[in-house]
Scaffold this active site. Sequence first.
Site, PDB file in Angstrom:
ATOM      1  N   HIS A 264      -0.696 -21.423  -0.994  1.00 39.05           N
ATOM      2  CA  HIS A 264       0.393 -20.496  -0.683  1.00 39.05           C
ATOM      3  C   HIS A 264       1.195 -19.968  -1.879  1.00 39.05           C
ATOM      4  O   HIS A 264       1.455 -18.780  -1.953  1.00 39.05           O
ATOM      5  CB  HIS A 264       1.336 -21.117   0.357  1.00 39.05           C
ATOM      6  CG  HIS A 264       0.733 -21.219   1.725  1.00 39.05           C
ATOM      7  ND1 HIS A 264      -0.433 -21.917   1.969  1.00 39.05           N
ATOM      8  CD2 HIS A 264       1.122 -20.719   2.911  1.00 39.05           C
ATOM      9  CE1 HIS A 264      -0.735 -21.829   3.253  1.00 39.05           C
ATOM     10  NE2 HIS A 264       0.195 -21.108   3.849  1.00 39.05           N
TER      11      HIS A 264
ATOM     12  N   TYR B 214       0.830  -1.205   0.000  1.00 32.40           N
ATOM     13  CA  TYR B 214       0.000   0.000   0.000  1.00 32.40           C
ATOM     14  C   TYR B 214       0.860   1.248   0.000  1.00 32.40           C
ATOM     15  O   TYR B 214       2.071   1.176   0.187  1.00 32.40           O
ATOM     16  CB  TYR B 214      -0.949  -0.009   1.207  1.00 32.40           C
ATOM     17  CG  TYR B 214      -0.285   0.282   2.534  1.00 32.40           C
ATOM     18  CD1 TYR B 214       0.524  -0.667   3.163  1.00 32.40           C
ATOM     19  CD2 TYR B 214      -0.438   1.522   3.161  1.00 32.40           C
ATOM     20  CE1 TYR B 214       1.138  -0.399   4.370  1.00 32.40           C
ATOM     21  CE2 TYR B 214       0.181   1.798   4.378  1.00 32.40           C
ATOM     22  CZ  TYR B 214       0.968   0.832   4.975  1.00 32.40           C
ATOM     23  OH  TYR B 214       1.585   1.103   6.166  1.00 32.40           O
TER      24      TYR B 214
ATOM     25  N   ARG C 181      -7.390 -20.516  -2.370  1.00 31.07           N
ATOM     26  CA  ARG C 181      -6.356 -20.398  -1.346  1.00 31.07           C
ATOM     27  C   ARG C 181      -5.281 -21.479  -1.450  1.00 31.07           C
ATOM     28  O   ARG C 181      -5.563 -22.666  -1.268  1.00 31.07           O
ATOM     29  CB  ARG C 181      -6.989 -20.428   0.048  1.00 31.07           C
ATOM     30  CG  ARG C 181      -5.995 -20.069   1.150  1.00 31.07           C
ATOM     31  CD  ARG C 181      -6.638 -20.070   2.522  1.00 31.07           C
ATOM     32  NE  ARG C 181      -5.683 -19.664   3.547  1.00 31.07           N
ATOM     33  CZ  ARG C 181      -4.730 -20.457   4.039  1.00 31.07           C
ATOM     34  NH1 ARG C 181      -4.654 -21.707   3.634  1.00 31.07           N
ATOM     35  NH2 ARG C 181      -3.886 -20.020   4.940  1.00 31.07           N
TER      36      ARG C 181
ATOM     37  N   LEU D  88      11.190   1.230   7.033  1.00 31.80           N
ATOM     38  CA  LEU D  88      10.589   1.759   5.814  1.00 31.80           C
ATOM     39  C   LEU D  88      11.281   3.084   5.505  1.00 31.80           C
ATOM     40  O   LEU D  88      11.423   3.922   6.400  1.00 31.80           O
ATOM     41  CB  LEU D  88       9.084   1.991   6.015  1.00 31.80           C
ATOM     42  CG  LEU D  88       8.387   2.454   4.745  1.00 31.80           C
ATOM     43  CD1 LEU D  88       8.157   1.275   3.797  1.00 31.80           C
ATOM     44  CD2 LEU D  88       7.066   3.135   5.050  1.00 31.80           C
TER      45      LEU D  88
ATOM     46  N   ARG E  70       8.387   4.237  -4.559  1.00 29.14           N
ATOM     47  CA  ARG E  70       8.394   3.274  -3.452  1.00 29.14           C
ATOM     48  C   ARG E  70       7.372   2.160  -3.700  1.00 29.14           C
ATOM     49  O   ARG E  70       7.625   0.996  -3.400  1.00 29.14           O
ATOM     50  CB  ARG E  70       8.113   3.976  -2.122  1.00 29.14           C
ATOM     51  CG  ARG E  70       8.275   3.041  -0.924  1.00 29.14           C
ATOM     52  CD  ARG E  70       8.219   3.770   0.393  1.00 29.14           C
ATOM     53  NE  ARG E  70       6.901   4.357   0.626  1.00 29.14           N
ATOM     54  CZ  ARG E  70       6.607   5.135   1.670  1.00 29.14           C
ATOM     55  NH1 ARG E  70       7.531   5.440   2.560  1.00 29.14           N
ATOM     56  NH2 ARG E  70       5.394   5.629   1.809  1.00 29.14           N
TER      57      ARG E  70
HETATM   58  N1  PMP Z   1       7.572   3.727   9.027  1.00 32.64           N
HETATM   59  C1  PMP Z   1       6.427   3.027   8.997  1.00 32.64           C
HETATM   60  C2  PMP Z   1       6.406   1.667   9.602  1.00 32.64           C
HETATM   61  C3  PMP Z   1       5.283   3.566   8.392  1.00 32.64           C
HETATM   62  O1  PMP Z   1       4.141   2.861   8.340  1.00 32.64           O
HETATM   63  C4  PMP Z   1       5.332   4.874   7.857  1.00 32.64           C
HETATM   64  C5  PMP Z   1       4.106   5.496   7.259  1.00 32.64           C
HETATM   65  N2  PMP Z   1       3.846   4.981   5.994  1.00 32.64           N
HETATM   66  C6  PMP Z   1       6.549   5.571   7.905  1.00 32.64           C
HETATM   67  C7  PMP Z   1       7.651   4.967   8.501  1.00 32.64           C
HETATM   68  C8  PMP Z   1       6.676   6.962   7.339  1.00 32.64           C
HETATM   69  O2  PMP Z   1       6.684   6.950   5.937  1.00 32.64           O
HETATM   70  P1  PMP Z   1       6.163   8.172   5.078  1.00 32.64           P
HETATM   71  O3  PMP Z   1       6.971   9.364   5.490  1.00 32.64           O
HETATM   72  O4  PMP Z   1       6.416   7.774   3.677  1.00 32.64           O
HETATM   73  O5  PMP Z   1       4.721   8.356   5.403  1.00 32.64           O
END
Ligand code: PMP
Length: 285
Positions: A102, A33, A100, A205, A52
């Site tokens: 895997h 997402y 379903r 992330l 991303r």
């Molecule tokens: N870390 C995590 C685990 C997140 O879910 C988010 C929000 N998407 C972020 C960092 C911050 O990312 P962004 O600045 O792209 O919203």
Amino acid sequence: MGRIAYVNGRYVPHAEAAVHIEDRGYQFADGVYEVLAVYKGKLIDEPGHIERLDRSLRELRIDWPVTPRVLAVLMRETIRRNRLTDGTIYLQVTRGVASRSHPFPDDAAPALVMTVKAKDLNTLKGGIPTKVITVPDQRWARPDIKSVALLPNCLAQQQAKEAGCYEAWQVDRDGYVTEGTMSNAWIVSAKGELMTRSADGNTILNGITRLAVLDVAKAAKVKLVQRPFTVAEVKKAREAFLTSTTSFVKPVVEVDGRKVGNGEPGPITRQLGKLIAERLEAQVA
Ligand code: PMP
């Protein structure tokens, strides 16, 4: 929540928006997402989010459901149909519907859904101070992929909520903070260095806001190091804050019930918050 949702090629009333029970997102959390801010009717940092999304899809070997060019059109149409000016657009891509089993299905088509939420970004831009707790990081080994498998994040976020806090900073086995459940974590160390964990090594992330703050901090010649920091370092830090698409730069003034610095948003946090707010205005000017 916006009145109209986009579901696999159709715009439908939100209350009637549904996917099949054998969608692999529902069965296996087999999907990714993105959340983009919409400000004054415009998508913020669209290229970064799309890049991303492409990376998340490639890492999981899910095909694009539509071309990036078509997605750009569909996002704008979803915003238009909901008359959204300020808020967020959520988009989710799953591997699709299949009986379903895997392994990847041979014939499933990736599924795309989109929803919007109105939100007053102006109040958030002000950087309302907040509190965090620290919790063990219980996630899988690829938090760099923006997967819909957010159960550990939900559990930690619930714990934060029950503690009267906005966020939970997750801590790896070596005692270093990885990131929040929905935001990236930053401190200004006792020595005055701005610090955030590097996105190399796939342990966090790579937040789009994180990248923006790195840019503005470098341009403003703020002393900066990308390295992990411990909970002990957080306790000794002068300042702390978190970043995300919806929080921008949010000062963190308390960690595990202890004040950070003097318990007020610090000067570097406020400076970066101001620079990010200016950057946002520049994007819609
Ligand atoms: N870390 C995590 C685990 C997140 O879910 C988010 C929000 N998407 C972020 C960092 C911050 O990312 P962004 O600045 O792209 O919203």
